[in-house]
Every structure is written in C-alpha cells, then in structure tokens.
Motif scaffolding. Structure first.
Motif, PDB file in Angstrom:
ATOM      1  N   SER A 269       0.898  -0.899   0.015  1.00  0.00           N
ATOM      2  CA  SER A 269       0.045  -0.102   0.044  1.00  0.00           C
ATOM      3  C   SER A 269       0.726   1.316  -0.122  1.00  0.00           C
ATOM      4  O   SER A 269       0.684   2.219  -0.545  1.00  0.00           O
ATOM      5  N   GLU A 273       1.296   4.112  -3.133  1.00  0.00           N
ATOM      6  CA  GLU A 273       1.048   5.579  -2.754  1.00  0.00           C
ATOM      7  C   GLU A 273       2.508   6.432  -3.419  1.00  0.00           C
ATOM      8  O   GLU A 273       2.330   7.468  -3.903  1.00  0.00           O
ATOM      9  N   GLU A 276       2.632   6.559  -7.055  1.00  0.00           N
ATOM     10  CA  GLU A 276       1.313   7.361  -7.612  1.00  0.00           C
ATOM     11  C   GLU A 276       1.884   8.983  -7.413  1.00  0.00           C
ATOM     12  O   GLU A 276       1.804  10.000  -8.450  1.00  0.00           O
ATOM     13  N   SER A 284      -6.638   7.340 -17.927  1.00  0.00           N
ATOM     14  CA  SER A 284      -8.084   6.640 -17.116  1.00  0.00           C
ATOM     15  C   SER A 284      -7.950   4.958 -17.010  1.00  0.00           C
ATOM     16  O   SER A 284      -8.097   4.629 -15.978  1.00  0.00           O
ATOM     17  N   GLN A 287      -5.370   4.399 -14.560  1.00  0.00           N
ATOM     18  CA  GLN A 287      -5.872   4.573 -13.253  1.00  0.00           C
ATOM     19  C   GLN A 287      -6.590   3.651 -12.580  1.00  0.00           C
ATOM     20  O   GLN A 287      -6.864   3.384 -11.478  1.00  0.00           O
ATOM     21  N   GLU A 288      -7.715   3.186 -13.428  1.00  0.00           N
ATOM     22  CA  GLU A 288      -8.549   1.901 -13.174  1.00  0.00           C
ATOM     23  C   GLU A 288      -7.721   0.709 -12.716  1.00  0.00           C
ATOM     24  O   GLU A 288      -8.152   0.005 -11.867  1.00  0.00           O
ATOM     25  N   ASN A 291      -6.672   1.772  -9.269  1.00  0.00           N
ATOM     26  CA  ASN A 291      -7.618   1.488  -8.390  1.00  0.00           C
ATOM     27  C   ASN A 291      -8.068  -0.051  -7.860  1.00  0.00           C
ATOM     28  O   ASN A 291      -8.302  -0.344  -6.847  1.00  0.00           O
ATOM     29  N   ARG A 292      -7.831  -0.697  -8.828  1.00  0.00           N
ATOM     30  CA  ARG A 292      -8.136  -2.279  -8.787  1.00  0.00           C
ATOM     31  C   ARG A 292      -7.000  -2.690  -7.859  1.00  0.00           C
ATOM     32  O   ARG A 292      -7.348  -3.612  -6.844  1.00  0.00           O
ATOM     33  N   ARG A 294      -5.340  -1.197  -5.441  1.00  0.00           N
ATOM     34  CA  ARG A 294      -5.613  -0.659  -4.146  1.00  0.00           C
ATOM     35  C   ARG A 294      -7.021  -1.244  -3.549  1.00  0.00           C
ATOM     36  O   ARG A 294      -6.820  -1.705  -2.202  1.00  0.00           O
ATOM     37  N   MET A 295      -8.002  -1.579  -4.328  1.00  0.00           N
ATOM     38  CA  MET A 295      -9.070  -2.288  -3.883  1.00  0.00           C
ATOM     39  C   MET A 295      -8.763  -3.669  -3.260  1.00  0.00           C
ATOM     40  O   MET A 295      -9.056  -4.124  -2.378  1.00  0.00           O
TER      41      MET A 295
END
Length: 467
Positions: A269, A273, A276, A284, A287-288, A291-292, A294-295
């Motif tokens: 994690s 960060e 990024e 985009s 970014q998706e 995000n996946r 991170r989820m």
C-alpha cells in the motif's frame, strides 16, 4: 407334580422378575431426556419384591410339611402380605406412568388407581374385622388381592407403558413399539396372575413364567433406547471437543497468517502511494488498474482484520449498553450501503444489556450486511429489537435469496460462504455466533430458498447471568 419340576418352575419364575429389576437398575438414566426414566424405579422395585415373593413361595412349597401347625395360618397370611406389597409397587409404577401421558388419559388412569386401592382397602378392613382367620377367609382375601392388586396393577401399568410407547411412535422415536409390546406382556401377565387361579391347572405357573418372560424380553429391548441416548450424547461431546480443537488450531493458524499478511500488505500500500506521487497517472485506463490494485490490497487487509478479530477477540469489559444506541451506530456505519435498501428498524428506546458495545455493533453490522447482500436492490429488511419475559429478542428478516437446507445447516460454519470468490470470507455468521454465545445468548436461523431469511437472537437481561 414332582419336586424337581416345581423347584425349577418357581426358581425360573423368580429369576425372571429378578432380571426385570436388574434390567432397570443397571441402566444409566442420569442424562436421559425420556420422561419415563424417573418412573422406572417403581418397576425395578416390583421386579425385586416379586422375585423375593416367588422364591419364598418355593421355600414354603418345598418345606410345607416342616412348618408347625400353630404357624400355618401366620405363614399363609405372611405369604399374602408379600404378594400384596409386590403388586402395590407395580401399582405405584402405574400411577407414575399416568403422570407422563396426555392429561385426559392421566386423569382416567389415576382415577382408576385410586378407585382400586380404595376398594382393596375396604376389603382389607372387612377381612381384618374378623378374628376367625379361617382357610375360607384366606382364600377370599387371596382372591381379592390377585384380582384387584394383581390384575388391576398389571393392566393399568400395561396401559400406561403402551400409551407412552404409542406417543414415542407418533414422534418417530426409536423403540416405541417395544414399550407397546411391554404393555401387552403386562396385560397377559395380569390375566394369568390375577384372574387365573394357581389351583386351576398345574401349568398355570408355567404360563405365568412365560408371560413374565415376555415382559422381560420386550422391556430389555425397549430400554436399549437409553443406551442409544447415551451413545448419541457421547458422540455429541466428542464432536464438540473435536470442533473446539479444530477451531483452536484454525485460530492459531489464522493469527499467524494474518500477521504475516499484514506486513507485505502495508508495504504494498505504501509503495503504491509513493508510485502515484512520483509518477502521476493521467491515463484513465491506467488509473482503473491502480484502483483495482488498491481495492485488492484493502480487501486483503479487511480479511486479515476479520481473522484476527475471530481468532483473538478483544477483551473489552462488559458494561451497561443501550441497544437502541448500538442499532443506530450500526445503521450509521452502513449508511453508504443502506441507501439501496428499505431498512425498517423497530427498537424500543429503553432496552439495556450487560455486554460489549463494540462487539454488539459488529454483530448488527455483520447481520445487516449479510441481509443486504442477500436482497435485491430496493429490497425490504426488518430489524426488530424488543424486550420480553426477561429477554432481549432481536429479529432480522430479509426477503431475498434465502438458503436451502444444506446451506442453512452450514451457515455458521467457519470459512463457509456462498458468495463469489473475493466477496465473502465465510467469517461473518461464525463471528456473529461467537458474539451471541459470549453474551450468553442463543441464535436461530430460519430460511427458505427464494423466500428470504430470518435470524432470531435471544439475550438474557439479568446481569447476574454474566460471569
């Protein structure tokens, strides 16, 4: 009839009744749930006392010539007294049996017991009023003893145990038909011992022995149900012990795995960060993907926390908790998810429980979250919390997918989940069950496939019930 035959008939006759007493005495009724178990001591008393009577009869028959004339009458009346006392114990057994049968039958049965005893007592008073204890008077007294106490007690005891056996058969309980057969055996014995005189035929004692043997055999088979009960109890204890050991092992494993997972998750994690910040993402699609990632990290961290919570629950002390506040806090924490469902809360404002507030919040969050997951968008969920008869009754009902019987039986099993991989851990209801038991409560789940699920939980309000 030869002395050898008489000796063997009465020897085995008494042995059968002695065996009836032993069959009862050597059964373990301590943990039995059957309502007949507290009554069987009277049947054992009848078996032993009647065995003593028959063996003493054998002594009198064999050595009748040695009894002095002045003691003949006394011996005869003592023989009758022993017979009456043995049948009286069978009458006590009948009285106790009618205490465990349906109420209407019980009233009739106990009424007959009282009537027979009153008539017999009146007969005893009549016989004792006469100072001329003649042989004819003795025969008359013996006739009433066998008719009223002998036949009456055996018939009523047979009715009581047969009715009890029939109730077991209606409940699909094992060995109910053997209790009915025992009742039939008592009826046959009652007829042979109470209505058929010994002097009628030399084979009467043999027929009585066969009838009592039928009672012994069927009773032995019927009382095997207590052995089955004990075996099931032992198996249940063994299963609980094995499950406890399994959960301890899983708890230790879960703690170790969760701690080992937490370190690389935190590192991943932090690395994400920093990545990024150093390389800002403008595309985009990229970014998706981030995000996946991170989820996924967040989901793994949540599972790790749940494992630690299950394996090593926090030692929060018990205090007075307002259940309405707990429900409001749980609803607030699920506000982001609640908006898609119709959650109706009916909670009395003054309900208090001696418990752990955080754990109770976790309980409601898990239950509500599961109900939402099982419901379609816009589905209705009912949460009711009320106090009744010294208990807090919590009920959660959804009208979603429901569960089949196989899934319902495994609902609280650790790591069992019907949710797709990545959406469920199988810890939610297991944790709920642990929280409920920690608060000395009971949880019951009812569900039907396609019609929804209802979870009912009962907590005791009395603070003294907590250690």
């Amino acid at each position: 009839m030869s002395t050898f035959i008489v000796f063997n008939i009465y020897l085995f006759y008494g042995l059968v009744f002695f065996s009836i007493g032993c069959v009862v005495v050597f059964r373990n009724f301590k943990y039995s749930q059957l309502s007949i178990s507290p009554t069987l001591w009277a049947l054992a008393l009848f078996g032993f006392s009647h065995a003593f009577h028959e063996w003493s009869e054998l002594y009198v028959i064999l050595f009748e010539a040695d009894i002095q004339p002045q003691y003949q009458v006394l011996v005869e009346w003592l023989r009758l007294l022993k017979l009456a006392l043995s049948f009286a114990s069978l009458m006590i057994f009948a009285w106790l049996l009618f205490g465990i049968v349906p109420n209407t039958v019980a009233k009739v049965g106990r009424g007959l017991v009282v009537t027979i005893l009153l008539v017999y007592c009146m007969a005893v008073v009549h016989f004792s009023s006469s100072f001329n204890l003649s042989e004819d008077l003795f025969r008359e007294a013996a006739h009433y003893t066998r008719l009223l106490l002998g036949f009456g007690s055996a018939f009523l005891a047979g009715c009581g145990i047969a009715i009890y056996g029939y109730s077991l058969m209606k409940a699909e309980h094992e060995y109910g038909h053997y209790f009915i057969a025992t009742g039939i055996g008592l009826w046959i014995y009652g007829v042979m011992a109470g209505l058929v005189a010994t002097e009628l035929h030399v084979g009467v004692p043999v027929l009585r022995t066969l009838a009592s043997g039928l009672v012994l055999f069927t009773l032995f088979k019927a009382l095997k149900v207590f052995d089955i009960e004990r075996e099931k109890l032992t198996e249940a204890k063994l299963k609980r012990a094995l499950e406890a050991d399994k959960f301890k092992a899983i708890g230790r494993l879960a703690t170790g795995v969760a701690h080992e997972i937490n370190n690389p998750l935190a590192s991943s994690s932090l690395a994400l960060e920093l990545l990024e910040r150093k390389y800002p993402i403008t595309d985009s699609a990229q970014q998706e993907y981030v995000n996946r990632v991170r989820m996924g990290i967040s989901r793994a961290a949540d599972i790790s926390k749940e494992l630690l919570a299950y394996a090593r629950p926090r030692s929060e002390s018990f205090s007075t908790v307002n259940f309405a506040e707990v429900a409001q806090a749980a609803i607030r924490l699920l506000s982001h998810k609640r908006r898609d469902y119709q959650v109706v809360v009916d909670c009395e404002s003054n309900i208090q429980i001696n418990g752990q507030k955080i754990k109770l919040e976790e309980l409601l969050i898990n239950l509500l979250s599961n109900a939402m997951d099982a419901s379609d968008a816009g589905g209705k969920i009912l949460l009711t919390i009320k106090s009744h008869a010294g208990q807090i009754c919590l009920s959660l009902q959804d009208f979603g997918q429901g569960m089949d019987s196989e899934t319902l039986n495994r609902a609280t099993e650790l790591f069992f989940s019907t949710k797709p991989i990545g959406q469920g851990t199988g810890l939610g209801l297991a944790i709920c069950d642990a929280i409920v038991r920690a608060h000395h409560g009971e949880m019951a789940i009812r569900s039907e496939l396609g019609k929804g699920t209802q979870i009912d939980i009962h907590f005791p309000i009395d603070k003294d019930s907590y250690d």
